[in-house]
Scaffold this motif. Sequence first.
Motif, PDB file in Angstrom:
ATOM      1  N   HIS A   1       1.337  -1.674   0.389  1.00 50.12           N
ATOM      2  CA  HIS A   1       0.395   0.047   0.264  1.00 50.12           C
ATOM      3  C   HIS A   1       1.213   1.051  -0.306  1.00 50.12           C
ATOM      4  N   VAL A   2       0.946   2.674  -0.398  1.00 49.51           N
ATOM      5  CA  VAL A   2       0.922   3.687   0.077  1.00 49.51           C
ATOM      6  C   VAL A   2       0.691   3.853   1.364  1.00 49.51           C
ATOM      7  N   HIS A   3       1.704   4.867   1.724  1.00 49.13           N
ATOM      8  CA  HIS A   3       1.766   5.425   3.596  1.00 49.13           C
ATOM      9  C   HIS A   3       1.231   7.237   2.884  1.00 49.13           C
ATOM     10  N   LEU A   4       1.152   7.161   3.729  1.00 49.83           N
ATOM     11  CA  LEU A   4       0.097   8.620   3.878  1.00 49.83           C
ATOM     12  C   LEU A   4       0.787   8.916   4.957  1.00 49.83           C
ATOM     13  N   ALA A   5       1.755  10.140   5.131  1.00 48.92           N
ATOM     14  CA  ALA A   5       2.073  10.268   6.530  1.00 48.92           C
ATOM     15  C   ALA A   5       2.508  12.170   6.736  1.00 48.92           C
TER      16      ALA A   5
ATOM     17  N   VAL B   1      -3.327   4.171   1.764  1.00 44.83           N
ATOM     18  CA  VAL B   1      -3.922   3.613   0.625  1.00 44.83           C
ATOM     19  C   VAL B   1      -4.329   2.762  -0.024  1.00 44.83           C
ATOM     20  N   PRO B   2      -4.490   1.825  -1.162  1.00 45.24           N
ATOM     21  CA  PRO B   2      -4.278   1.143  -2.311  1.00 45.24           C
ATOM     22  C   PRO B   2      -3.014   1.417  -3.125  1.00 45.24           C
ATOM     23  N   THR B   3      -2.599   0.828  -3.731  1.00 47.43           N
ATOM     24  CA  THR B   3      -1.668   1.249  -4.633  1.00 47.43           C
ATOM     25  C   THR B   3      -2.245   1.993  -6.022  1.00 47.43           C
ATOM     26  N   GLU B   4      -3.294   1.295  -5.666  1.00 47.61           N
ATOM     27  CA  GLU B   4      -4.623   1.785  -7.169  1.00 47.61           C
ATOM     28  C   GLU B   4      -4.206   3.006  -7.324  1.00 47.61           C
TER      29      GLU B   4
ATOM     30  N   ALA C   1       1.121   6.130 -12.133  1.00 45.32           N
ATOM     31  CA  ALA C   1       1.874   4.987 -12.791  1.00 45.32           C
ATOM     32  C   ALA C   1       1.746   5.714 -14.230  1.00 45.32           C
ATOM     33  N   ASP C   2       0.559   5.317 -14.833  1.00 45.26           N
ATOM     34  CA  ASP C   2       0.492   5.031 -16.105  1.00 45.26           C
ATOM     35  C   ASP C   2       0.772   7.192 -17.120  1.00 45.26           C
TER      36      ASP C   2
ATOM     37  N   ASP D   1       7.553   1.969  -9.109  1.00 48.84           N
ATOM     38  CA  ASP D   1       7.256   1.626  -7.870  1.00 48.84           C
ATOM     39  C   ASP D   1       6.533   1.436  -6.358  1.00 48.84           C
ATOM     40  N   ALA D   2       4.778   1.152  -6.656  1.00 47.37           N
ATOM     41  CA  ALA D   2       4.095   2.250  -5.923  1.00 47.37           C
ATOM     42  C   ALA D   2       3.625   1.219  -4.384  1.00 47.37           C
ATOM     43  N   THR D   3       4.793   0.133  -4.289  1.00 50.28           N
ATOM     44  CA  THR D   3       4.087  -0.419  -3.088  1.00 50.28           C
ATOM     45  C   THR D   3       5.579  -0.307  -2.590  1.00 50.28           C
TER      46      THR D   3
END
Length: 127
Positions: free
Chosen positions: A73-77, A87-90, A96-97, A108-110
Amino acid sequence: MRMTPQRQLVLDAVRELGHATPEQVCRKVQGTASTVNITTVYRALDLLEELGLVRHTHLGHGAPTYSVEEHEHVHLACHRCGEIDEVPTETLDELADQLRRERGFELDATHLALSGTCRSCRATEAG
């Protein structure tokens, strides 16, 4: 590489804690094996990351935070209060596109943390 008891304890601690700094992992491991020191934990984390079993993310200043590989997932700090949200990587698929199309860059959003101000801190600022 063989999975030593110390490495297994470190991996188990990361799995149990979800997100943890090396110091937090060390405290958890020492609850079971008091002779394991921080140097052993750092070495185990480095090896476990090389093997693809854990990954680290920098959530701001200080030590990296480790999680298990499949924990994506993506971290929001929040840079004000230190709150960490996920939040989900999506969520970053459009970005990313765009980066792939315009720059040939594969995101690499993971393995990512975004810094900003959380809802609560923003409300405090506004009020």
